[in-house]
Design an enzyme around this catalytic site. Sequence first.
Site: not given
Length: 512
Positions: A45, A481
């Site tokens: 599936t 950052h």
Amino acid sequence: MSQTDMHTTDVLVIGGGTGGYSTALRAASLGLRVVLAERDLVGGTCLHRGCIPSKAMLHAAELVDGIAEARERWGVKATVDSLDWSALVATRDALVARNHQGVVGNLQAAGVRTVRGTARLTGPRTVHVEGAGEFTARRGIVLATGSRPRLLPGLAADGRRVVTSDDALFAPGLPASVVVLGGGAIGVEYASFHRSMGAEVTLVEAAERLLPLEDEDVGRQLARGLKKRGIAVRTGSTLTGTELLPDGVRATVRTPGGQELVIETERLLVAVGRVPVTDGLDLAAAGLPADERGFVVPADRSRLETAVPGIHVVGDLLPPPSLGLAHASFAEGLLVAETLAGLPGRAVDYATVPRVTYSSPQTASVGLTEAEARDRGLKIKVNTLPLAATAKGMVHGQGGMVKVIAAADGADGDRGLSCAWGSPRSNEVASGGEMESSGSTGAVLGVHLVGPHVSEMIAESQLIVAWDAEPADVAAHLHAHPTLSEAVGEAFMTLAGRGLHQHTTSARATAR
């Protein structure tokens, strides 16, 4: 090779989905002779009707959303002129085919013999495969027959007006409107996809919140994001009636206040869970029962071995705390293969298995919910940091959060195996991203993320939880950052008493 040799093997795996083929590949790599019986296509599936095709379509939806954001937020005057459904489907199917070829090639390279046909047990070490005959497994049999969508009584899927999660992507064209029944991960993903593609979407969930097995704050944040996108979210609501129309469905939904809403929609998508597939397996022939829910219960969780020695079970046939996730099935397959090879095994710790919903916004979690930690009587500290508190979060503009749950004052945080996600929450809630900095903090028990791309951010938190790291351990390492992952680092820094941008004044140390 004699006929007897052809039908005698070390390991026989029934089912070629993620749990089955991972078992087969690992067992073969350990020198075992393996036969894999699959009545359809290897990959199961997940590869053919679930994980892979749905994520391909969700990627296309993300591209459409990006065009809308470019126009509405950034002044890029772009529009979607039209959608070529056939081209979308062709790309999706090509990706599925490529992945399928990869699995088939890996099995062949590993020396796994794949037999096409329906298999049934004929004894504790024997299996009959339709069209291929009787096989004997010297070391053991592995049951990996997976699951199918659950349907409501009296409601039949026709693949056009009423569809399940297995056939939703293969229904003809895109509907202009859809009612999605079920607010778990599958239902939320399909609601998100159809909304991105321009459909009017109503999402109906019987529980009081979306993703009811996740932390309450996750469901709250997700509902906020979906409503912002124009999805009608109706929690605490149930489907009480359906009427098939020539070109759609008339659905009646009862709201928490008892009001009956009648919604006419082109498509009703049923995503109310899945049930194990054991029909035709003839468990009784091997002396093996299924429980009242259809699950095959292991007698030994550390080996995933049933009450019949030598018969093991993986994947969606397993009852909770197994999670019914493809990556959990991989871990189960590895464990069973190594057990059958005589290697020492260790039970899968489901509390350290990440859980992801690929909607927009996405959610990703690992470890305990706040409610579960409380129910275990643990002293905890909780920190919630909005993604919008970081520069990159502002750039994306989708909201979201990082929520960290840690043991307080050095308390032990034994997660255990019997996780019951979504136990009732107390009325103490996290407040505005503030956290007390005094006192020591113990192991991290859970991390919960909502926002853009958090599916790619959860791996770090998985390692933190699995290795019983403390916030101070994480705070010692820098995050780049500006990035979204910086919010994760900041949340841990605050818990460790080293916060830079987050207030550390209000107490969130709690105990039952």
